[in-house]
Design an enzyme around this catalytic site. Sequence first.
Site, PDB file in Angstrom:
ATOM      1  CB  ALA A  25      -0.916  -0.013   1.210  1.00  0.00           C
ATOM      2  CE1 TYR A  83       8.794  -2.115   1.612  1.00  0.00           C
ATOM      3  CE2 TYR A  83       6.787  -0.838   1.944  1.00  0.00           C
ATOM      4  CZ  TYR A  83       7.435  -2.056   1.879  1.00  0.00           C
ATOM      5  OH  TYR A  83       6.722  -3.220   2.071  1.00  0.00           O
ATOM      6  CD  GLN A 140      -0.406   7.781  14.388  1.00  0.00           C
ATOM      7  OE1 GLN A 140      -1.144   8.078  15.322  1.00  0.00           O
ATOM      8  NE2 GLN A 140       0.760   7.192  14.579  1.00  0.00           N
ATOM      9  NE  ARG A 159      -0.471   3.325   8.430  1.00  0.00           N
ATOM     10  CZ  ARG A 159      -0.409   4.641   8.647  1.00  0.00           C
ATOM     11  NH1 ARG A 159      -1.520   5.335   8.851  1.00  0.00           N
ATOM     12  NH2 ARG A 159       0.752   5.269   8.686  1.00  0.00           N
TER      13      ARG A 159
HETATM   14  P1  NAD Z   1       9.988  -9.876   6.499  1.00  0.00           P
HETATM   15  O1  NAD Z   1      11.026  -8.834   6.757  1.00  0.00           O
HETATM   16  O2  NAD Z   1       9.521 -10.682   7.655  1.00  0.00           O
HETATM   17  O3  NAD Z   1      10.468 -10.861   5.348  1.00  0.00           O
HETATM   18  C1  NAD Z   1      11.240 -10.462   4.251  1.00  0.00           C
HETATM   19  C2  NAD Z   1      12.373 -11.445   4.124  1.00  0.00           C
HETATM   20  O4  NAD Z   1      13.163 -11.109   2.962  1.00  0.00           O
HETATM   21  C3  NAD Z   1      13.336 -11.386   5.323  1.00  0.00           C
HETATM   22  O5  NAD Z   1      13.401 -12.642   5.960  1.00  0.00           O
HETATM   23  C4  NAD Z   1      14.667 -10.994   4.711  1.00  0.00           C
HETATM   24  O6  NAD Z   1      15.772 -11.630   5.311  1.00  0.00           O
HETATM   25  C5  NAD Z   1      14.487 -11.440   3.272  1.00  0.00           C
HETATM   26  N1  NAD Z   1      15.414 -10.740   2.388  1.00  0.00           N
HETATM   27  C6  NAD Z   1      15.745  -9.426   2.394  1.00  0.00           C
HETATM   28  N2  NAD Z   1      16.670  -9.175   1.462  1.00  0.00           N
HETATM   29  C7  NAD Z   1      16.932 -10.363   0.848  1.00  0.00           C
HETATM   30  C8  NAD Z   1      17.816 -10.754  -0.182  1.00  0.00           C
HETATM   31  N3  NAD Z   1      18.633  -9.855  -0.771  1.00  0.00           N
HETATM   32  N4  NAD Z   1      17.842 -12.054  -0.559  1.00  0.00           N
HETATM   33  C9  NAD Z   1      17.031 -12.972   0.054  1.00  0.00           C
HETATM   34  N5  NAD Z   1      16.201 -12.659   1.047  1.00  0.00           N
HETATM   35  C10 NAD Z   1      16.144 -11.361   1.438  1.00  0.00           C
HETATM   36  O7  NAD Z   1       8.760  -9.111   5.804  1.00  0.00           O
HETATM   37  P2  NAD Z   1       7.292  -9.629   5.485  1.00  0.00           P
HETATM   38  O8  NAD Z   1       6.372  -8.900   6.365  1.00  0.00           O
HETATM   39  O9  NAD Z   1       7.267 -11.105   5.453  1.00  0.00           O
HETATM   40  O10 NAD Z   1       7.098  -9.058   4.003  1.00  0.00           O
HETATM   41  C11 NAD Z   1       7.144  -9.880   2.844  1.00  0.00           C
HETATM   42  C12 NAD Z   1       6.858  -9.035   1.613  1.00  0.00           C
HETATM   43  O11 NAD Z   1       5.582  -8.402   1.751  1.00  0.00           O
HETATM   44  C13 NAD Z   1       7.849  -7.914   1.348  1.00  0.00           C
HETATM   45  O12 NAD Z   1       8.020  -7.727  -0.024  1.00  0.00           O
HETATM   46  C14 NAD Z   1       7.151  -6.702   1.926  1.00  0.00           C
HETATM   47  O13 NAD Z   1       7.597  -5.499   1.344  1.00  0.00           O
HETATM   48  C15 NAD Z   1       5.720  -7.003   1.573  1.00  0.00           C
HETATM   49  N6  NAD Z   1       4.766  -6.299   2.434  1.00  0.00           N
HETATM   50  C16 NAD Z   1       4.615  -6.655   3.734  1.00  0.00           C
HETATM   51  C17 NAD Z   1       3.703  -5.976   4.519  1.00  0.00           C
HETATM   52  C18 NAD Z   1       3.481  -6.333   5.959  1.00  0.00           C
HETATM   53  O14 NAD Z   1       2.633  -5.730   6.592  1.00  0.00           O
HETATM   54  N7  NAD Z   1       4.173  -7.310   6.525  1.00  0.00           N
HETATM   55  C19 NAD Z   1       2.958  -4.905   3.982  1.00  0.00           C
HETATM   56  C20 NAD Z   1       3.151  -4.563   2.663  1.00  0.00           C
HETATM   57  C21 NAD Z   1       4.045  -5.277   1.881  1.00  0.00           C
END
Ligand code: NAD
Length: 347
Positions: free
Chosen positions: A132, A162, A233, A235
């Site tokens: 989002a 981001y 805020q 969400r």
């Molecule tokens: P998270 O941080 O728990 O998981 C992301 C994982 O990616 C981590 O374990 C990290 O070590 C791994 N990572 C980072 N760089 C890397 C690389 N170069 N090579 C391999 N692995 C790598 O985050 P999440 O909450 O599980 O989010 C997962 C996806 O969902 C992401 O793309 C995030 O942007 C997106 N997202 C999450 C949310 C949320 O609320 N959690 C909201 C919007 C978008």
Amino acid sequence: MNNMIAATDPSLKKDDLILVAGAGGFIGGSLVRYFRQQGFSRIRAVDKKPLPDWYQRVEGVECISMDLSEKENAVRAVVGATEVYNLAADMGGMGFIERFRIECLRSVLINTHLIESAYRAGAQRYFFSSSACAYNTILQQDPNVRALKESDAYPAMAERGYGWEKLISEMFCQEYWAERGLKTAIARFHNVYGPHGTWDGGREKAPAAICRKVIEAKDTGKHEITIWGDGHQTRSFMYIDDCVFGIDQIMHCDRLIATPINLGSSELIAINALVSLAEEIGGVTLQRHYDLNAPRGVAGRNSDNTFIQQVLGWEPKTPFRDGLAKTYAWIEEQYSDRKAGKRIVHD
Ligand code: NAD
């Protein structure tokens, strides 16, 4: 209406290889567990973190620790994969993404290498986890925002760092379909929460951070809590089980190929209300302090679910109170394990 999921997709066999990138993290780890429960026998899980630091390790899954922002690792990761799910990103809550914009932007390398490698390796479908934060921030300056619909990403004024990375990676996914015929899926997640997520250390998001603060206050007997911003805020928050099911449905819907779609709850909640709920779950009332200099993100953000309801009939099944109670219980367990000197085990 299209209700196909991996388990019912006739073009996908139970022993086809599924690659989950970012599988050591919150959503990636939960997705791996979900596919295993659905009976898929060949899952490859990849994450940059060392294996003992993964949030979940699922039995019978090939787990590899490597950095997917390196081209040769991305090439290696996708060998033989029928479906590729990119959940890997260097990210966190507002405290992280407002402070470490370079790290967030560098996630573009992960998607760039992974989608090219997936295409070359002949993968059938490719999923990208957008956010989002890709939406125009000008539309999010009031706590009583109107919910964001998919077309609100353009004209673009995404969250600096981001959000722009997410927008450009979405565009990659759209062009790989338009120019090269790779079936891509793009979900814009709105705040996902639940057990097995980050709850401490600086990358945690509001629901986990608030639960932890309430647990800490109870434990220390110091019945106070510091809230980032003025607490007004707003969400919306989506429970992890609803999220992984939504990912599966979006990935297997041909009508949604290369089409960004919201995946989130449309129940708007103020941070103050979140604190009250966590207090109620914890059985405690805390004195509130507001840190107006702390990162707070946009004033308000909500998901307009008209499109996803129309195409998939998807809506979140977990009431926020139930999901938060499960999250609270899990964090409380982690908290006491850590206090007892146990290494926090990720089963
Ligand atoms: P998270 O941080 O728990 O998981 C992301 C994982 O990616 C981590 O374990 C990290 O070590 C791994 N990572 C980072 N760089 C890397 C690389 N170069 N090579 C391999 N692995 C790598 O985050 P999440 O909450 O599980 O989010 C997962 C996806 O969902 C992401 O793309 C995030 O942007 C997106 N997202 C999450 C949310 C949320 O609320 N959690 C909201 C919007 C978008």
